[in-house]
Enzyme design. Structure first.
Site, PDB file in Angstrom:
ATOM      1  N   HIS A 180     -62.781  49.930  67.566  1.00 61.44           N
ATOM      2  CA  HIS A 180     -61.789  49.766  66.510  1.00 61.44           C
ATOM      3  C   HIS A 180     -61.173  51.084  66.058  1.00 61.44           C
ATOM      4  O   HIS A 180     -60.149  51.077  65.366  1.00 61.44           O
ATOM      5  CB  HIS A 180     -62.418  49.041  65.314  1.00 61.44           C
TER       6      HIS A 180
ATOM      7  N   ASP B 128     -55.950  57.249  63.395  1.00 64.47           N
ATOM      8  CA  ASP B 128     -56.362  55.893  63.028  1.00 64.47           C
ATOM      9  C   ASP B 128     -56.267  55.000  64.255  1.00 64.47           C
ATOM     10  O   ASP B 128     -55.280  55.069  65.000  1.00 64.47           O
ATOM     11  CB  ASP B 128     -55.456  55.339  61.929  1.00 64.47           C
TER      12      ASP B 128
END
Length: 468
Positions: free
Chosen positions: A155, A359
């Site tokens: 993730h 991110d």
């Protein structure tokens, strides 16, 4: 496939119907197919059990928890996972805190969990492992003799090859990941970095079908951009929304940022960019407000305490230099806010300010777009370093290290005419819908089901032991 699905993640939902995009998607998948969700027990044990225990509602699928001691938590979770792997993956090798205890704890917990999963997994079962806490889990399961399909999804960003030099030699990501049948990553850039890692390894070869042949193993590496539960978030944002009531205590035009308090989110530079905008705005009577919501996380780690102190100092200085008796330019909230309230705040805000240094995807960017009123949408200012920027190219893309560029983007967003705002929103919303989290989980599991292994794991295990 006749077997069941086993999901493995660090945390496990205990409520009958959990909220949150990823958790809800996995819950819905297991609710439909049945199976097992395995995660950590929030209660520490002096002597962790060797067996998994039932936790939470069991009506539609099993929820099983693995126990940890306080030492496990300090070494496996706070230590190796979040003081070594997290900074390496987020390009902050300078923040790595190396300790043999951390490495030993990480391997101990993964090996124990592998034994526990092996006891409940059948030969036809399919295992879906989530995130950096469990990089070596497939290797440990293969060593025990599990021959079923195992998938992995990361993730967070995949680390650059140069940053992997901060890892200890035993933490060989190529060896660990090659034991999975399918490695899912957020972006095409992540896939490129993963392939670069394999190309640097002796014995690794890129096949015509896109898989990596590593010794006798073959592993697929693909991007699966994760999303949100779009329709649910749209409905929440639209429900009983009264813009005047929500914004009555927020003077002027609202700019919003919502991030966990993490050094990867670029929050100090965001505050500086907003301060720069206030200094340079042409109309000094204009009173925009930045609302930054930053819930605490991992405050036991020193790097997280440091950034909290820095933000508090920056916020105090910015307000001290710019505030009026009836106007507070920056509102900094260091706690969780209910998701329903966040959806309404997103819909109210004229600008979504999302500027991380690194991110994996950043679902706040997608939530902000989903919450907008199509007739009068706000503008997303988005870091080029966020995974979401790879597809959401109609956002105002910025360099999160460039204070001037971010300041100018704020000015552009606040002054943007309606027609341009609508065009940018429409393009971004198309990508948000295309990556709905339900579609994401379905696409990944279909790909894992279709993956094929061209080797005998018993022969691999023998070769792997000989080369270790």
């Amino acid at each position: 496939m006749s077997g069941k699905l086993i999901v493995v993640s660090n945390r496990i939902p205990t409520a009958a119907t959990p909220s949150g995009g990823l958790v809800f998607a996995l819950h819905e998948t297991l609710r439909k197919t049945g199976g097992i969700w395995i995660g950590s027990d929030p209660e520490f044990q002096a002597d962790p059990s060797d067996t998994l225990k039932e936790i939470g509602d069991q009506s539609t699928y099993q929820r099983l928890a693995f126990e940890m001691s306080e030492t496990d938590y300090q070494t496996f979770y706070l230590g190796f996972a979040n003081s070594v792997l997290w900074p390496v993956c987020h390009r902050r090798g300078d923040l790595v805190q190396m300790s043999r205890r951390f490495e030993e704890g990480y391997r101990r917990v993964n090996k124990r969990l592998a034994r526990q999963i092996f006891e409940v997994a059948g030969p036809e079962d399919m295992i879906w492992v989530h995130d950096y806490h469990f990089f070596p889990l497939a290797a440990d399961l293969r060593e025990l003799g599990f021959e079923g399909k195992i998938g992995f999804f990361l993730h967070i960003p995949f680390p650059a090859l140069g940053d992997m030099g901060a890892l200890p030699p035993s933490a060989n990501l190529a060896h660990w990941l090659a034991d999975y049948d399918l490695v899912g990553l957020q972006t095409r850039s992540d896939v490129a970095r993963c392939l670069e890692m394999f190309r640097s390894e002796l014995g690794a070869e890129l096949m015509h079908d896109g898989k990596i042949k590593y010794g006798e193993r073959r592993v697929g590496v693909r991007s699966f951009p994760i999303g949100i539960d779009v329709e649910a978030f749209v409905a929440t944002a639209e429900k009983s929304t009264n813009r005047e009531e929500i914004a009555k205590d927020l003077s002027g035009e609202l700019i919003i940022g919502v991030d966990r308090l993490d050094y990867s989110k670029g929050l100090p530079n965001r505050f500086r960019a907003f301060g720069r905008y206030l200094e340079t705005r042409k109309d000094k009577e204009r009173r925009p407000s930045l609302l930054q919501i930053a819930p605490p996380t991992r405050e036991e780690v020193s790097a997280y305490r440091d950034i909290r102190f820095e933000l508090e100092e920056l916020a105090g200085r910015l307000n001290g230099e710019n505030a009026e008796l009836d106007w507070t330019p920056l509102r900094y909230i260091h706690r969780n806010i209910d998701r329903d309230v966040l959806a309404k705040l997103f819909r109210t805000a004229r600008v979504g300010f999302v500027t991380p240094f690194a991110d994996g995807m950043n679902l706040v960017a997608k939530e902000y777009i989903a919450a907008q009123d199509p007739e009068d949408p706000g503008v997303l200012v988005l870091s080029r370093m966020a995974g979401a920027a790879e597809d959401m190219t109609e956002a105002l893309l910025v360099n999160p290290y460039d204070i001037e560029e971010m300041s100018e983007a704020l000015a552009q967003a606040l002054d943007m005419p309606l027609e341009e705002r609508q065009a940018r929103y429409t393009a971004c919303m198309k990508r948000v819908r295309a990556t709905d989290v339900g579609r994401w989980s379905e696409n990944y599991l279909n790909a894992l089901k279709d993956s094929r292994r061209d080797l005998s794991w018993s022969s691999f295990n023998e070769r792997h032991k000989n080369s270790a």
